[in-house]
Design an enzyme around this catalytic site. Structure first.
Site, PDB file in Angstrom:
ATOM      1  CG  ASP A   1      -4.117   0.204  -1.120  1.00 15.52           C
ATOM      2  OD1 ASP A   1      -4.057   1.136  -0.283  1.00 15.52           O
ATOM      3  OD2 ASP A   1      -3.888  -0.982  -0.821  1.00 15.52           O
ATOM      4  N   GLY A   2      -5.692   2.324  -4.971  1.00 18.03           N
ATOM      5  CA  GLY A   2      -5.648   2.655  -6.394  1.00 18.03           C
ATOM      6  C   GLY A   2      -5.260   4.109  -6.629  1.00 18.03           C
TER       7      GLY A   2
ATOM      8  CB  SER B   1       1.909 -11.210  -6.919  1.00 16.51           C
ATOM      9  OG  SER B   1       2.763 -12.302  -6.688  1.00 16.51           O
TER      10      SER B   1
ATOM     11  NE  ARG C   1      -8.853 -23.685 -21.343  1.00 18.63           N
ATOM     12  CZ  ARG C   1      -9.921 -24.407 -21.049  1.00 18.63           C
ATOM     13  NH1 ARG C   1     -10.940 -24.438 -21.850  1.00 18.63           N
ATOM     14  NH2 ARG C   1      -9.985 -25.082 -19.928  1.00 18.63           N
TER      15      ARG C   1
ATOM     16  CB  THR D   1       0.011  -7.637  -0.261  1.00 19.44           C
ATOM     17  OG1 THR D   1       0.387  -6.272  -0.460  1.00 19.44           O
ATOM     18  CG2 THR D   1       0.937  -8.270   0.761  1.00 19.44           C
TER      19      THR D   1
ATOM     20  CG  ASN E   1       0.869  -2.489  -6.376  1.00 15.05           C
ATOM     21  OD1 ASN E   1       1.609  -2.339  -5.416  1.00 15.05           O
ATOM     22  ND2 ASN E   1      -0.442  -2.561  -6.272  1.00 15.05           N
ATOM     23  CG  ASP E   2       0.965  -5.601 -10.295  1.00 17.83           C
ATOM     24  OD1 ASP E   2       0.471  -4.759 -11.064  1.00 17.83           O
ATOM     25  OD2 ASP E   2       0.304  -6.186  -9.438  1.00 17.83           O
TER      26      ASP E   2
END
Lengths: 291, 291, 291, 291
Positions: free
Chosen positions: A73-74, A191, A158, A188, A147-148
């Site tokens: 997929d990459g 996320s 933090r 998928t 994708n994102d």
């Protein structure tokens, strides 16, 4: 069913894959027998050890009617970012196990190609996301992603605070490890690990998924793809924040930077074989157990 | 009810807090009226603008019978790591809103102190965690912590792989953004944001909470405090991993490093007022709505 | 390692299991060759078609030193409720796939028995839960359970309100579909589906897990096994509430009813083979993927 | 901005609300001063104690240009199911606290009405869901709903199995307490408690949310509103299953029953005041804390 005749094929391969050579020879022999001209990217040409000249990926995208991607997929994600404007259909063949995007296995490769060349395939048009990074009012960069995008903190900070506005209206300030804006295709990927829903790839939507939010009621939100999403980092927490694109490209962010997300005007055209559907892949990847 | 007489009080204050001066004067006036000697750390002394000489925190811990911490949960965490071996009771007063550890508000400070000096208090002994970092077989550092340790990836790495063994037996390899090992006290801090349960502070247990795990069935695991937990980073992903202690101290990790977690032989002794209980604080902090 | 000599074996079988007959013959032939007397419950006797007289389960529990349970986790749960006071060790053999409680597969049955008879086994003492139902101040029933109790609403009610007190102190009122109180053993049953953590079976604890709570911050809480948990239904929502024990026994509840949960003074003694451990079963059942 | 002139107003009130009388008098006095004719349903007429004749809700829906609903979200849901075909705009006024659907508070009622009558409002068209129940091939009932349908088990059954197909293709069989199909409007109701995402009400989508699924990777799925969703109960588990509509109407299901879900051809037209937006309500209801 799609009907454009395929005259020229491009081949892109993930470099240094163990079985790539044998697979590429099977693929190129098949194309030669069919008398289909083809072009190889440097990864594919290197696996063929000089039997074929390498073209740059960009050059290939401009002259082919079908692109075969051998990898995971990459690999397909990185192709998608560049090929989208050309509308060339992309067939993903997974060199390892099944992928969400590379849903043809090695064993199915030639059989699938035969179907594609006889016109027995469908195109799944997947919406993409445009992300623009602004600094001091000037646009620094403009990205088209499948994708994102992720805004997240460095390992040593933090928590960061990210303010989100949708269509110019304040939504909330997330105090969290980070924030993901994903397409349906990306739902998928990261996320899902962060608690987001599965979104059918035919949807036209974004999912806004906080990563480990401090406020437990900050749940993932699905919004229509027509909106404009603005993300800004609160000043005090600026120095340790990164923008990550498709999990592959990282950009350090500075105080006052702003990221604007919209639907891209480009889509990726994925080749799909009738009979292999989204929910079958999902069931398999998520180990739901079968019928 | 606790019964040891309190002869000397130590005061530790978060530096640069806006209202610290007024509060410290209220506190020190009260102590002077009661003729109780007290010692101030540099944060408290600086807020008092020279009216009192500063002692180092370490020096204070050795000579007092009660330590008053003015600050937030973060201030108390940093005190806890050093004061634990002395068993000196610690009273946390929150300079802002209510904290999980600093559960006395400013308005309740003097009234609470009066109760404490008349022996009307309880000690909540909170277990702590010992984390030791090993490199090439040699121990590099040894930490005693109240909340948690976190192994996590840098912002630009997408996923890391952490192998976990408990009492020498393989549990699983987490492919995730990171992994938290928390005490019961730490269960309401970072672990809760990552999906972990709330663990009552009287429990003697660790919670192993993965952060955004790739495998969706990798759920938080609660194990008894007698176990030894070994964490190691898979080699290929070593260069971007950090060990974070109580969310305050970061240590970069190298290939082959190993972290060993056990229950510390020290505990922190928190002063608690009868009538103010754990579930009341929880209900308030998590906005559950009251009776 | 356990050392008591096993003189007599009891056999309990899930009725009407497809392969039970062949398995029981394999098991009983093995016991006969070893000259070990054994007793069959009605399920086992019926599968053997009259070759062996049936004893009641209760009668068997009183005269054997080892009980072999052929079935799934459900069969073992129902045995556990009755056999606990006798302390007879129980070996669960799963007739189907692997279970959390019946972790010996059919293929491993005889080999495992050989180990057990040569003393090469361990006992995992699993804490149990005592639940008592009170109506109008009078105790209506008293149960000893291995997994969990559930208070839940009927299908047609939308939400119920359950008030929880721990050691007599108010915790909160859950507005939810229901509430689970589980043991560590029960943590991987219903509680896990409702979002609860995995709790190691050596722990002595309860998990309070709300089912679809209206307040999103009502997260699962782990408390020590020494506490007393009181559950009561708010009056307006009383008529549609049921108490379910180990997912097997249902009791309709009335307005004002109260359920009190404590640690039972009984434990179940599960036979475990060295080398097959809790985390191996967990990894397998949750499909984590192996080393 | 909406522009149709409002000539007649309908008023529906939740029966037996404590402050309904005072509020209705304020509302009807205002309408009288404006010389706007209005009609009251039995709930409103009864609160006015005979000062106004009651009309049936159905009769009212046919003769008004605006419906004011005094109550909570539940009251508005029951109105929505019947009024949708008429396209009459609905203004929800919450008698208690703020609701997701009844987002005008009592204090804002008259001011909001003034805006509405001067045309300063917008219509939020919310998609609705059509659910049809089939038994033995025959359609038993046909429902139009604003929030959700739920298939769930009775309190005493532990788990049911629901097979889902989308556009005639098998998705999976959920082993769970139940399954929710929600609209975007319903995403903040029951689906949110069961772990579903927040879906913006402008979306055209369904969310398929399992309730306490046995398979932990069965995560909520968002699908486009054009699909047809078929739900069927596996035979062995049929007798304890109920279909619940908007959390208000319950229908017992039988073996072999099938429920088909599509987008309804009706929508509800909610009146919205510019300046009060979806995310403001969300932030308030989920206690995210403000700017």
């Amino acid at each position: 069913m799609a009907s454009n005749r395929i005259r020229r094929v491009g081949i892109v391969a993930k470099p240094h894959s163990p079985h790539a050579r044998a697979i590429l020879r099977r693929l190129t022999d098949w194309l030669r027998r069919k008398r289909i001209p083809f072009h190889c990217d440097p990864g594919a040409a290197s696996a063929l050890r000089g039997r074929k000249r390498a073209d740059s990926r960009q050059a290939i995208y401009r002259k082919v009617d079908l692109l075969v991607v051998l990898g995971g997929d990459g690999t397909l994600l990185s192709v998608a970012r560049d090929i989208a404007p050309t509308k060339v259909p992309v067939l993903g063949v997974n060199l390892g196990s099944l992928g969400f995007l590379t849903e043809v296995t090695l064993g199915e490769m030639l059989e699938t190609l035969a179907l594609v060349f006889s016109g027995k395939y469908e195109i799944s048009r997947r919406m993409m996301l445009q992300a623009r990074l602004f600094r001091a009012g000037r646009q620094l960069s403009d990205h088209c992603l499948l994708n994102d995008i992720v805004l997240n903190k460095s390992a040593l900070a933090r928590i960061i605070e990210i303010e989100v506005a949708i269509d110019g209206r304040y939504v909330t300030s997330y105090r969290a490890d980070g924030l993901i804006i994903s397409t349906p295709t990306g739902s998928t990927a990261y996320s899902l690990s962060a608690g987001g829903p599965i979104i059918h790839p035919n949807m036209r939507a974004f999912c806004v998924t906080p990563i480990c939010p401090h406020t437990l009621t900050n749940r993932p939100i699905v919004v229509p793809s027509q909106v404009t999403i603005d993300l800004s980092i609160r000043k005090e927490s600026d120095e340790d924040v990164f923008l990550t694109l498709d999990g592959q490209i990282g950009v350090p962010m500075k105080s006052g930077d702003r990221v604007q997300v919209r639907r891209s005007r480009h889509s990726i055209h994925l080749v799909q074989i009738p009979g292999k559907r989204y929910f079958d892949v999902l069931r398999n990847k998520l180990k739901w157990g079968g019928k």
